[in-house]
Design a protein around this motif. Structure first.
Motif, PDB file in Angstrom:
ATOM      1  N   LYS A   1       0.805  -1.179   0.005  1.00 17.81           N
ATOM      2  CA  LYS A   1       0.251  -0.103  -0.045  1.00 17.81           C
ATOM      3  C   LYS A   1       0.859   1.339  -0.052  1.00 17.81           C
ATOM      4  O   LYS A   1       0.177   2.397  -0.188  1.00 17.81           O
ATOM      5  CB  LYS A   1      -1.023   0.106   1.136  1.00 17.81           C
ATOM      6  N   TYR A   2       2.209   1.195   0.118  1.00 14.17           N
ATOM      7  CA  TYR A   2       2.748   2.389   0.225  1.00 14.17           C
ATOM      8  C   TYR A   2       4.191   2.223  -0.449  1.00 14.17           C
ATOM      9  O   TYR A   2       4.967   1.079  -0.084  1.00 14.17           O
ATOM     10  CB  TYR A   2       3.171   2.719   1.864  1.00 14.17           C
TER      11      TYR A   2
ATOM     12  N   ASN B   1      -0.679   4.038  -2.325  1.00 14.93           N
ATOM     13  CA  ASN B   1       0.169   5.526  -1.933  1.00 14.93           C
ATOM     14  C   ASN B   1       1.416   5.520  -2.462  1.00 14.93           C
ATOM     15  O   ASN B   1       2.401   4.723  -2.003  1.00 14.93           O
ATOM     16  CB  ASN B   1      -0.101   5.685  -0.541  1.00 14.93           C
TER      17      ASN B   1
ATOM     18  N   LYS C   1       4.835   8.159  -3.157  1.00 13.45           N
ATOM     19  CA  LYS C   1       5.527   9.454  -3.408  1.00 13.45           C
ATOM     20  C   LYS C   1       6.605   9.312  -4.049  1.00 13.45           C
ATOM     21  O   LYS C   1       7.529   8.514  -3.466  1.00 13.45           O
ATOM     22  CB  LYS C   1       5.651   9.808  -1.792  1.00 13.45           C
TER      23      LYS C   1
ATOM     24  N   LYS D   1       2.188   8.861   5.882  1.00 12.06           N
ATOM     25  CA  LYS D   1       1.037   9.784   5.888  1.00 12.06           C
ATOM     26  C   LYS D   1       0.746  10.417   4.469  1.00 12.06           C
ATOM     27  O   LYS D   1      -0.128  11.098   4.251  1.00 12.06           O
ATOM     28  CB  LYS D   1       1.446  10.904   6.847  1.00 12.06           C
TER      29      LYS D   1
ATOM     30  N   THR E   1      -0.677  10.088   0.657  1.00 11.85           N
ATOM     31  CA  THR E   1      -2.026   9.359   0.134  1.00 11.85           C
ATOM     32  C   THR E   1      -2.021   9.667  -1.166  1.00 11.85           C
ATOM     33  O   THR E   1      -1.168  10.657  -1.839  1.00 11.85           O
ATOM     34  CB  THR E   1      -3.133   9.755   0.879  1.00 11.85           C
ATOM     35  N   GLY E   2      -2.631   8.880  -1.996  1.00 12.08           N
ATOM     36  CA  GLY E   2      -2.573   8.896  -3.508  1.00 12.08           C
ATOM     37  C   GLY E   2      -1.160   8.950  -4.167  1.00 12.08           C
ATOM     38  O   GLY E   2      -0.336   8.219  -3.636  1.00 12.08           O
TER      39      GLY E   2
END
Length: 297
Positions: free
Chosen positions: A102-103, A138, A140, A195, A197-198
């Motif tokens: 998920k990250y 998610n 980054k 923290k 998201t998206g």
């Protein structure tokens, strides 16, 4: 939590491993060589040895991870550098999807808004787009500016010709620079907090300078006041890179990236989304590091 860190024990990946282990997390460090296994284990992490071009290896290594840090190391043996970068990005994407992770914190670069014309960074454009196909993840993307450490490649030419340079020159303090320590700190914060998201990207820089500034500060630090930054022709830059031992594919890609820096295209989106600049380190601090390396070089 379980984290998987790619990049073995590089300038950015090693601090990530150390910080995550210190925080009490399970950490898998992916490396291409068994020679790094003992060093990785000494840090409290587990080593996964294999090739990033092997999807099955990545799928197994990513198993059970809550978050991963992805980066594509340079490959100077490939005859299609951008294609290699894209393939590794595709393997990452599929391994993340297969394991329902998920990250993702992904190391990209300034210039990754350019689909073409920016050397290996245009390969990172492809990686960003592949990862962004993962709608339920998610992500980054960290887009650091030009590494201070890359300037160390000038040591040889300073000693032989008393100049610094490349096939680019940047005026008006429009050349962003960054330390690998600062990039690592940004990645550590993102991974520990989770923290974001998206899908998002963040530019990272320590300083905005001109190439003349670089020559002045480095020159003063090494006892060569008056040192100049010289812009070489693309042909001269290519010949010099080949003479330094890089294969033609890598040399051509670096020349292309230099063209993008010189034209300003590589930094266009950076200036539209300019990051906050921390107090330190700055180019003046790196000049001292350069001087120490110069004495040893």
């Amino acid at each position: 939590m379980k984290y998987v860190i790619t990049g073995s024990l590089g300038h950015i990946s090693k601090p990530l491993v150390i910080a995550l282990v210190k925080a009490g997390h399970e950490v898998i460090s992916i490396t291409s060589t068994t020679e790094r296994t003992k060093e990785i284990e000494a840090l409290g992490a587990k080593a996964a040895v294999g090739s990033l071009e092997n999807f099955d290896f990545l799928k197994e290594s990513f198993s059970g991870a809550n978050a991963v840090y992805t980066m594509v190391p340079p490959n100077f043996t490939t005859t299609d550098w951008k294609g290699y970068i894209e393939q590794v990005g595709r393997n990452y994407t599929n391994a993340i999807k297969s394991n329902n992770i998920k990250y993702v914190v992904n190391l990209s670069s300034v210039g990754a808004h350019m689909p073409d014309g920016c050397g290996p960074v245009s390969g990172l454009y492809r990686v960003e787009n592949l990862l962004n196909e993962l709608n339920a993840v998610n992500i980054k993307h960290l887009r650091p500016s030009y590494f201070y450490n890359n300037l160390l490649a000038n040591i040889g030419i300073i000693k032989s010709m008393d100049i610094m340079g490349s096939n680019f020159a940047v005026t008006g303090k429009k050349f962003g620079l960054v330390s690998t320590d600062y990039i690592a700190s940004k990645a550590i914060d993102a991974l520990l907090q989770l923290k974001f998201t998206g899908h998002s990207f963040e530019y990272i820089a320590n300083d905005d300078v001109s190439t003349d500034d670089i020559a002045v500060l480095v020159g003063n630090a090494i006892g060569k006041p008056g040192l100049k930054w010289v812009q070489f022709s693309d042909e001269q830059a290519l010949a010099g890179t080949l003479q330094a031992g890089l294969p033609e594919e890598a040399a051509k890609n670096y020349v292309e990236m230099g063209q993008a820096i010189h034209s300003g295209k590589m930094y266009e989106d950076y200036w539209s989304n300019r990051p906050s600049i921390p107090d330190a380190p700055r180019l003046s601090d790196f000049a001292k590091i350069f001087a120490d390396a110069y004495k040893l070089g």
